[in-house]
Scaffold this active site. Structure first.
Site, PDB file in Angstrom:
ATOM      1  CB  SER A  92      -1.009  -0.027   1.072  1.00 26.24           C
ATOM      2  OG  SER A  92      -1.386   1.311   1.467  1.00 26.24           O
TER       3      SER A  92
ATOM      4  CE1 TYR B 153      -4.039  -2.078   4.934  1.00 25.84           C
ATOM      5  CE2 TYR B 153      -3.496   0.047   4.452  1.00 25.84           C
ATOM      6  CZ  TYR B 153      -3.741  -1.161   3.802  1.00 25.84           C
ATOM      7  OH  TYR B 153      -3.981  -1.327   2.559  1.00 25.84           O
TER       8      TYR B 153
HETATM    9  N1  LIG Z   1      -8.696  -0.860  -1.823  1.00 22.47           N
HETATM   10  C1  LIG Z   1      -7.624  -0.006  -1.567  1.00 22.47           C
HETATM   11  O1  LIG Z   1      -7.775   1.205  -1.542  1.00 22.47           O
HETATM   12  C2  LIG Z   1      -6.352  -0.408  -1.067  1.00 22.47           C
HETATM   13  C3  LIG Z   1      -5.166   0.437  -1.151  1.00 22.47           C
HETATM   14  C4  LIG Z   1      -3.885   0.216  -0.876  1.00 22.47           C
HETATM   15  C5  LIG Z   1      -3.636  -1.392  -0.789  1.00 22.47           C
HETATM   16  N2  LIG Z   1      -4.781  -2.171  -0.759  1.00 22.47           N
HETATM   17  C6  LIG Z   1      -4.457  -3.609  -0.492  1.00 22.47           C
HETATM   18  O2  LIG Z   1      -4.962  -4.464  -1.863  1.00 22.47           O
HETATM   19  C7  LIG Z   1      -5.271  -5.738  -1.255  1.00 22.47           C
HETATM   20  C8  LIG Z   1      -6.563  -5.995  -1.709  1.00 22.47           C
HETATM   21  O3  LIG Z   1      -7.540  -5.078  -1.213  1.00 22.47           O
HETATM   22  P1  LIG Z   1      -9.247  -4.724  -1.618  1.00 22.47           P
HETATM   23  O4  LIG Z   1      -9.394  -3.450  -1.378  1.00 22.47           O
HETATM   24  O5  LIG Z   1      -9.192  -5.615  -3.034  1.00 22.47           O
HETATM   25  O6  LIG Z   1      -9.826  -5.699  -0.521  1.00 22.47           O
HETATM   26  P2  LIG Z   1     -11.152  -6.640  -0.264  1.00 22.47           P
HETATM   27  O7  LIG Z   1     -12.076  -6.303  -1.319  1.00 22.47           O
HETATM   28  O8  LIG Z   1     -11.638  -6.478   0.890  1.00 22.47           O
HETATM   29  O9  LIG Z   1     -10.377  -7.921  -0.593  1.00 22.47           O
HETATM   30  C9  LIG Z   1      -9.645  -8.509   0.356  1.00 22.47           C
HETATM   31  C10 LIG Z   1      -9.367 -10.042  -0.323  1.00 22.47           C
HETATM   32  O10 LIG Z   1      -8.427 -10.804   0.671  1.00 22.47           O
HETATM   33  C11 LIG Z   1      -9.075 -11.860   0.951  1.00 22.47           C
HETATM   34  N3  LIG Z   1      -8.628 -12.516   2.280  1.00 22.47           N
HETATM   35  C12 LIG Z   1      -8.390 -11.434   3.334  1.00 22.47           C
HETATM   36  N4  LIG Z   1      -8.065 -12.381   4.502  1.00 22.47           N
HETATM   37  C13 LIG Z   1      -7.536 -13.540   3.941  1.00 22.47           C
HETATM   38  C14 LIG Z   1      -7.268 -14.883   4.259  1.00 22.47           C
HETATM   39  N5  LIG Z   1      -7.021 -15.034   5.741  1.00 22.47           N
HETATM   40  N6  LIG Z   1      -7.193 -16.017   3.690  1.00 22.47           N
HETATM   41  C15 LIG Z   1      -7.662 -15.779   2.412  1.00 22.47           C
HETATM   42  N7  LIG Z   1      -8.056 -14.904   1.802  1.00 22.47           N
HETATM   43  C16 LIG Z   1      -7.972 -13.767   2.826  1.00 22.47           C
HETATM   44  C17 LIG Z   1     -10.564 -11.881   0.977  1.00 22.47           C
HETATM   45  O11 LIG Z   1     -11.116 -13.095   0.687  1.00 22.47           O
HETATM   46  P3  LIG Z   1     -12.539 -13.480   1.354  1.00 22.47           P
HETATM   47  O12 LIG Z   1     -13.357 -12.341   0.996  1.00 22.47           O
HETATM   48  O13 LIG Z   1     -12.991 -14.539   0.616  1.00 22.47           O
HETATM   49  O14 LIG Z   1     -12.547 -13.682   2.741  1.00 22.47           O
HETATM   50  C18 LIG Z   1     -10.613 -10.952  -0.278  1.00 22.47           C
HETATM   51  O15 LIG Z   1     -10.601 -11.760  -1.498  1.00 22.47           O
HETATM   52  C19 LIG Z   1      -5.059  -5.799   0.102  1.00 22.47           C
HETATM   53  O16 LIG Z   1      -3.729  -6.468   0.642  1.00 22.47           O
HETATM   54  C20 LIG Z   1      -5.219  -4.270   0.703  1.00 22.47           C
HETATM   55  O17 LIG Z   1      -4.526  -3.859   1.815  1.00 22.47           O
HETATM   56  C21 LIG Z   1      -5.997  -1.934  -1.129  1.00 22.47           C
END
Ligand SMILES: NC(=O)c1ccc[n+]([C@@H]2O[C@H](COP(=O)([O-])OP(=O)(O)OC[C@H]3O[C@@H](n4cnc5c(N)ncnc54)[C@H](OP(=O)(O)O)[C@@H]3O)[C@@H](O)[C@H]2O)c1
Length: 238
Positions: free
Chosen positions: A126, A139
């Site tokens: 991130s 975080y």
């Molecule tokens: N969105 C943003 O603005 C943003 C910005 C910077 C970085 N990020 C990073 O990008 C990544 C994806 O974020 P996102 O926004 O796409 O989040 P999201 O929509 O909440 O998706 C998170 C994903 O991670 C999976 N997950 C979480 N814990 C898990 C576990 N213990 N075992 C297996 N799967 C697990 C979830 O699976 P289930 O739902 O099936 O449990 C889901 O598929 C993350 O690492 C986040 O920190 C996001």
């Protein structure tokens, strides 16, 4: 390419799985939600339900994977600290979700990547790792650990020809950020995020960050004297 994506049941990971599958790559999607996995399976994407926080279960599943050309590790979670309550249990949860599960995934994918063609390991960190952001004690620290782990692995894995990329997104509209209760500057869609990540991977970029108007500002602030950022951040908190 044979591509594995963790966190593929939601948000950024899901969009990457859809987009790589749409152009004919063989995609393995990992997540926990049975409904989201079933939906991806109907499209012809290979799916597996794995809780990446469970090291034994993760390694057992990955042991069955023979080769892999690209692994994108997107699984993660975000929780914020609300001072004056500093909740160490929250810190532990975030570290398990973002650092330990990433480490389990890396241990799992490396043997398969060693048999892949032009192998590439990509971790989603991130842009929070660029600067100390209010409420991101847990975080931001977890994503700083992710950045360090990937940057270090890049050195160690170079001799084996395994490339390593660190993705540092700004705000992307996903279920994770839908929970945020503050304004998110330069918010982009998952389609835009997927495009930027796929372009960076295709170009072999070591660091993939977007949207540039946001991450560029973060990077600029990070090289200024820290007192400049602290003064701004204190104003944000007020
Ligand atoms: N969105 C943003 O603005 C943003 C910005 C910077 C970085 N990020 C990073 O990008 C990544 C994806 O974020 P996102 O926004 O796409 O989040 P999201 O929509 O909440 O998706 C998170 C994903 O991670 C999976 N997950 C979480 N814990 C898990 C576990 N213990 N075992 C297996 N799967 C697990 C979830 O699976 P289930 O739902 O099936 O449990 C889901 O598929 C993350 O690492 C986040 O920190 C996001």
């Amino acid at each position: 390419m044979k591509i594995l994506i963790t966190g593929a049941t939601s948000g950024i990971g899901r969009q990457l799985a859809l987009d790589y599958h749409a152009v004919g790559h063989e995609v393995w999607a990992l997540g926990r939600s049975p409904a989201a996995l079933a939906e991806l399976e109907t499209l012809g994407i290979h799916c597996a339900q794995v809780d990446l926080e469970d090291r034994e279960a993760t390694l057992e599943w990955f042991a069955g994977l023979e080769t892999l050309d690209l692994a994108i590790l997107s699984a993660g979670n975000c929780e914020y600290i609300d001072l004056p309550a500093f909740d160490s249990a929250l810190v532990a949860r975030v570290m398990r979700a973002n650092v330990e599960s990433l480490a389990h995934s890396i241990e799992g994918v490396l043997p398969a990547l060693r048999h892949g063609r032009n192998p590439h390991l990509v971790g989603i960190g991130s842009s929070a790792s660029y600067l100390p952001l209010p409420r991101a004690e847990a975080y931001g620290a977890s994503k700083a650990a992710v950045a360090y782990m990937l940057d270090t692995l890049r050195i160690g894995l170079a001799a084996e020809g395994i490339r390593v990329s660190h993705v540092a997104p700004g705000f992307v509209k996903t279920p994770l950020t839908d929970r945020n209760d503050f304004p998110m500057p330069c918010l982009v869609t998952v389609e835009q995020a997927s495009r930027a990540i796929r372009k960076g991977i295709a170009g072999g970029k070591k660091e993939i960050h977007f949207p540039k108007r946001f991450t560029g500002t973060m990077k600029l602030l990070s090289v200024l004297p820290r007192s400049v950022w602290l003064a701004l951040a204190r104003k944000m908190v007020r």
